[in-house]
Design a protein around this motif. Structure first.
Motif, mmCIF file in Angstrom:
data_model
loop_
_atom_site.group_PDB
_atom_site.id
_atom_site.type_symbol
_atom_site.label_atom_id
_atom_site.label_comp_id
_atom_site.label_asym_id
_atom_site.label_seq_id
_atom_site.Cartn_x
_atom_site.Cartn_y
_atom_site.Cartn_z
ATOM 1 N N GLU A 87 0.828 -1.209 0.000
ATOM 2 C CA GLU A 87 0.000 0.000 0.000
ATOM 3 C C GLU A 87 0.866 1.265 0.000
ATOM 4 O O GLU A 87 0.484 2.282 -0.586
ATOM 5 C CB GLU A 87 -0.959 -0.014 1.187
ATOM 6 C CG GLU A 87 -2.041 -1.087 1.024
ATOM 7 C CD GLU A 87 -3.263 -0.870 1.887
ATOM 8 O OE1 GLU A 87 -3.136 -0.177 2.924
ATOM 9 O OE2 GLU A 87 -4.337 -1.381 1.512
ATOM 10 N N GLU A 88 2.015 1.196 0.623
ATOM 11 C CA GLU A 88 2.972 2.307 0.545
ATOM 12 C C GLU A 88 3.379 2.528 -0.917
ATOM 13 O O GLU A 88 3.466 3.666 -1.391
ATOM 14 C CB GLU A 88 4.188 1.964 1.411
ATOM 15 C CG GLU A 88 5.183 3.078 1.600
ATOM 16 C CD GLU A 88 6.369 2.644 2.453
ATOM 17 O OE1 GLU A 88 7.444 3.246 2.294
ATOM 18 O OE2 GLU A 88 6.225 1.700 3.252
ATOM 19 N N TYR A 89 3.602 1.421 -1.631
ATOM 20 C CA TYR A 89 3.948 1.478 -3.056
ATOM 21 C C TYR A 89 2.761 2.027 -3.864
ATOM 22 O O TYR A 89 2.930 2.867 -4.749
ATOM 23 C CB TYR A 89 4.326 0.071 -3.521
ATOM 24 C CG TYR A 89 5.019 -0.013 -4.860
ATOM 25 C CD1 TYR A 89 6.287 0.536 -5.061
ATOM 26 C CD2 TYR A 89 4.426 -0.681 -5.927
ATOM 27 C CE1 TYR A 89 6.938 0.430 -6.275
ATOM 28 C CE2 TYR A 89 5.064 -0.797 -7.152
ATOM 29 C CZ TYR A 89 6.317 -0.239 -7.312
ATOM 30 O OH TYR A 89 6.965 -0.345 -8.536
ATOM 31 N N PHE A 93 1.769 5.635 -6.601
ATOM 32 C CA PHE A 93 1.089 5.672 -7.900
ATOM 33 C C PHE A 93 -0.267 6.384 -7.777
ATOM 34 O O PHE A 93 -1.119 6.270 -8.654
ATOM 35 C CB PHE A 93 0.900 4.250 -8.437
ATOM 36 C CG PHE A 93 2.164 3.609 -8.922
ATOM 37 C CD1 PHE A 93 2.595 3.767 -10.235
ATOM 38 C CD2 PHE A 93 2.953 2.864 -8.050
ATOM 39 C CE1 PHE A 93 3.777 3.187 -10.678
ATOM 40 C CE2 PHE A 93 4.136 2.274 -8.481
ATOM 41 C CZ PHE A 93 4.546 2.438 -9.797
ATOM 42 N N GLU A 94 -0.428 7.111 -6.677
ATOM 43 C CA GLU A 94 -1.620 7.921 -6.409
ATOM 44 C C GLU A 94 -2.905 7.091 -6.409
ATOM 45 O O GLU A 94 -3.960 7.548 -6.833
ATOM 46 C CB GLU A 94 -1.713 9.091 -7.412
ATOM 47 C CG GLU A 94 -0.509 10.018 -7.307
ATOM 48 C CD GLU A 94 -0.605 11.215 -8.237
ATOM 49 O OE1 GLU A 94 -1.410 11.151 -9.192
ATOM 50 O OE2 GLU A 94 0.132 12.183 -8.012
ATOM 51 N N ARG A 95 -2.800 5.842 -5.928
ATOM 52 C CA ARG A 95 -3.996 5.016 -5.767
ATOM 53 C C ARG A 95 -4.670 5.360 -4.441
ATOM 54 O O ARG A 95 -3.997 5.579 -3.428
ATOM 55 C CB ARG A 95 -3.633 3.517 -5.768
ATOM 56 C CG ARG A 95 -2.910 3.042 -7.021
ATOM 57 C CD ARG A 95 -3.796 3.145 -8.260
ATOM 58 N NE ARG A 95 -3.207 2.408 -9.369
ATOM 59 C CZ ARG A 95 -2.433 2.962 -10.317
ATOM 60 N NH1 ARG A 95 -2.169 4.264 -10.273
ATOM 61 N NH2 ARG A 95 -1.958 2.217 -11.291
ATOM 62 N N GLU A 96 -6.000 5.415 -4.468
ATOM 63 C CA GLU A 96 -6.753 5.636 -3.249
ATOM 64 C C GLU A 96 -6.858 4.316 -2.485
ATOM 65 O O GLU A 96 -7.273 3.297 -3.049
ATOM 66 C CB GLU A 96 -8.154 6.159 -3.592
ATOM 67 C CG GLU A 96 -8.977 6.513 -2.362
ATOM 68 C CD GLU A 96 -10.350 7.037 -2.725
ATOM 69 O OE1 GLU A 96 -11.230 7.023 -1.838
ATOM 70 O OE2 GLU A 96 -10.555 7.445 -3.889
ATOM 71 N N ARG A 134 -2.554 -6.399 -8.017
ATOM 72 C CA ARG A 134 -3.674 -6.479 -8.956
ATOM 73 C C ARG A 134 -4.867 -5.668 -8.472
ATOM 74 O O ARG A 134 -5.535 -4.989 -9.251
ATOM 75 C CB ARG A 134 -4.094 -7.935 -9.166
ATOM 76 C CG ARG A 134 -3.376 -8.612 -10.323
ATOM 77 C CD ARG A 134 -3.941 -9.977 -10.624
ATOM 78 N NE ARG A 134 -5.331 -9.941 -11.033
ATOM 79 C CZ ARG A 134 -6.167 -10.982 -10.946
ATOM 80 N NH1 ARG A 134 -5.758 -12.125 -10.438
ATOM 81 N NH2 ARG A 134 -7.403 -10.875 -11.352
ATOM 82 N N PHE A 135 -5.149 -5.722 -7.192
ATOM 83 C CA PHE A 135 -6.273 -5.000 -6.605
ATOM 84 C C PHE A 135 -6.144 -3.494 -6.855
ATOM 85 O O PHE A 135 -7.117 -2.815 -7.189
ATOM 86 C CB PHE A 135 -6.325 -5.289 -5.099
ATOM 87 C CG PHE A 135 -7.498 -4.691 -4.380
ATOM 88 C CD1 PHE A 135 -8.782 -5.198 -4.546
ATOM 89 C CD2 PHE A 135 -7.310 -3.627 -3.498
ATOM 90 C CE1 PHE A 135 -9.865 -4.651 -3.853
ATOM 91 C CE2 PHE A 135 -8.381 -3.080 -2.803
ATOM 92 C CZ PHE A 135 -9.664 -3.588 -2.988
ATOM 93 N N TYR A 136 -4.917 -2.985 -6.729
ATOM 94 C CA TYR A 136 -4.662 -1.560 -6.943
ATOM 95 C C TYR A 136 -4.183 -1.252 -8.364
ATOM 96 O O TYR A 136 -3.807 -0.116 -8.659
ATOM 97 C CB TYR A 136 -3.644 -1.050 -5.918
ATOM 98 C CG TYR A 136 -4.218 -0.894 -4.526
ATOM 99 C CD1 TYR A 136 -5.242 0.030 -4.279
ATOM 100 C CD2 TYR A 136 -3.750 -1.657 -3.462
ATOM 101 C CE1 TYR A 136 -5.771 0.180 -3.006
ATOM 102 C CE2 TYR A 136 -4.282 -1.502 -2.188
ATOM 103 C CZ TYR A 136 -5.291 -0.587 -1.972
ATOM 104 O OH TYR A 136 -5.820 -0.434 -0.706
ATOM 105 N N ASN A 137 -4.180 -2.273 -9.232
ATOM 106 C CA ASN A 137 -3.800 -2.101 -10.642
ATOM 107 C C ASN A 137 -2.425 -1.434 -10.773
ATOM 108 O O ASN A 137 -2.256 -0.424 -11.462
ATOM 109 C CB ASN A 137 -4.875 -1.283 -11.383
ATOM 110 C CG ASN A 137 -4.688 -1.349 -12.894
ATOM 111 O OD1 ASN A 137 -4.115 -2.309 -13.423
ATOM 112 N ND2 ASN A 137 -5.146 -0.320 -13.589
ATOM 113 N N ILE A 193 9.635 4.185 -1.304
ATOM 114 C CA ILE A 193 9.684 2.773 -1.672
ATOM 115 C C ILE A 193 9.828 2.556 -3.181
ATOM 116 O O ILE A 193 10.476 1.615 -3.622
ATOM 117 C CB ILE A 193 8.476 2.007 -1.101
ATOM 118 C CG1 ILE A 193 8.745 0.503 -1.150
ATOM 119 C CG2 ILE A 193 7.187 2.377 -1.829
ATOM 120 C CD1 ILE A 193 7.921 -0.317 -0.212
ATOM 121 N N LYS A 194 9.256 3.455 -3.989
ATOM 122 C CA LYS A 194 9.390 3.284 -5.438
ATOM 123 C C LYS A 194 10.842 3.474 -5.871
ATOM 124 O O LYS A 194 11.367 2.721 -6.700
ATOM 125 C CB LYS A 194 8.482 4.255 -6.183
ATOM 126 C CG LYS A 194 8.465 3.989 -7.697
ATOM 127 C CD LYS A 194 7.462 4.827 -8.435
ATOM 128 C CE LYS A 194 7.411 4.429 -9.897
ATOM 129 N NZ LYS A 194 8.721 4.478 -10.575
#
Length: 370
Positions: A87-89, A93-96, A134-137, A193-194
């Motif tokens: 989730e940190e990653y 990628f600006e995922r909610e 996959r969940f966060y694409n 992390i990225k």
């Protein structure tokens, strides 16, 4: 609903030495899996559920008056770490971030919860990372999945080579050189992390191997689980006290694995068997020198029986229980090995090598240390 799985693993050779930076081991991924299923939650709370871990046994010890739980043997610690890291990653990628239910199903432990030593903590980490990506694409390759899972696993266990994580990600037979975990721990404090995942990691090498067609792999289970993290801790004491002996073990193990990998390249089963036997002798000597019971009497019997029928056998992983492996010609009477094992209450695990599609044949990353 998203479902991902990750295979278990066994070490073929190179145990203990592989925890040192740049030292190699050979591992194999097996067709028993940890499966992670994620679905969005309609509630304000999500849950993490596993039938296998419902009544999980926790190990603890005393530190003064404190009761300290050993998180390294608690699978939920790895799941939570994998969620935190992935989730940190995802945030980069600006995922909610969303609320979800996560279910884990494991084939890597017996029905009554006994551990076979097939790398369940690595597999549950990898399966969770894959499912969340996959969940966060998230746009990830196997290399990035490996690095995310390695970070998550290392933050719980704090030791070990992460070779089991590599086997769960890449599949098949692999040669693995461990990376510099001290470098990782230092960079983790300063880099997002990225950036850390995008960097080359010092000493990391992963190569897929092709086994000779006549190689039959047999796996025997002793019925006695073992804690890898605790055994590795004990070897660390030996390393500190007898540095010359330990360094000699490292160099001999490295040369042995290099010869074994060449045996894979040449499709030479006899050479592979010869190096399995040599590696067994190295590990037995390490156990004697360090006072660590690597090859238990049952593991010794497992190996003796296999050798009687032309197999090359040794402990797999940290030893002290768990599994032994045998490399034998598929034209040999390996059923005689299995019958003799059964008489000696050694359980065959009828597992096969698991291959993962689109594997990158070689990952080599070198970074000079400053």
């Amino acid at each position: 609903m998203i479902t991902e799985k990750a295979p278990g693993k066994l070490y073929i050779a190179g145990e203990y030495a592989v925890v040192e930076n740049g030292y190699p081991a050979v591992l194999v991924a097996l067709d028993q899996f940890v499966t992670c299923t994620i679905k969005e939650s309609a509630r304000e709370m999500g849950q993490i559920f596993s039938q296998q871990y419902h009544n999980n046994q926790l190990l603890w010890r005393r530190m003064g008056d404190q009761m300290v739980v050993d998180k390294r043997d608690n699978p939920f610690s790895y799941i939570l770490s994998a969620i935190k890291v992935t989730e940190e990653y995802a945030r980069q990628f600006e995922r909610e971030l969303r609320i979800y239910d996560l279910q884990i199903d494991s084939q890597l432990d017996s029905q009554n919860g006994r551990k076979y030593g097939l790398g369940s903590s690595a597999a549950v980490t990898v399966a969770t990372v894959k499912a969340l990506c996959r969940f966060y694409n998230l746009p990830v390759s196997k290399d990035e999945i490996f690095k995310l899972a390695a970070i998550a696993h290392f933050e719980v266990q704090g030791n070990g080579s992460l070779g089991d994580v590599a086997a769960s990600v890449y599949g098949g037979w692999i040669s693995y050189h461990s990376f510099d975990r001290q470098w990782l721990a230092q960079q983790r404090q300063y880099l997002d992390i990225k950036s850390l995942v995008d960097l080359p990691w010092p000493d990391l090498q992963i190569e897929s191997l092709h086994a000779p067609k006549n190689l039959q792999l047999l796996i025997g289970w002793t019925g006695k689980p073992a804690s890898t993290s605790q055994l590795v801790d004990k070897i660390s004491l030996f390393k500190a006290r007898q540095q010359d002996d330990y360094h000699r073990f490292l160099e001999e193990s490295k040369a042995c694995i290099q010869r074994m990998v060449e045996g894979f390249h040449q499709q030479d089963l006899e050479r592979i068997k010869q190096e399995i036997r040599y590696n067994r002798d190295l590990l037995k000597q390490l156990g004697t020198n360090s006072g660590v019971d690597i090859e238990t009497p049952v593991l010794n019997r497992l190996c003796q029986i296999a050798e009687q029928f032309g197999g090359a056998a040794k402990t797999s992983g940290a030893g002290g229980g768990d599994c032994g492996i045998v490399a034998i010609d598929q034209n040999a009477d390996f059923n005689a090995v299995l019958k003799s094992w059964a008489k000696n209450r050694i359980e065959q695990l009828p597992l096969n090598v698991h291959f993962i599609a689109d594997i990158k044949h070689r990952v080599q990353q070198h970074l000079p240390l400053h």
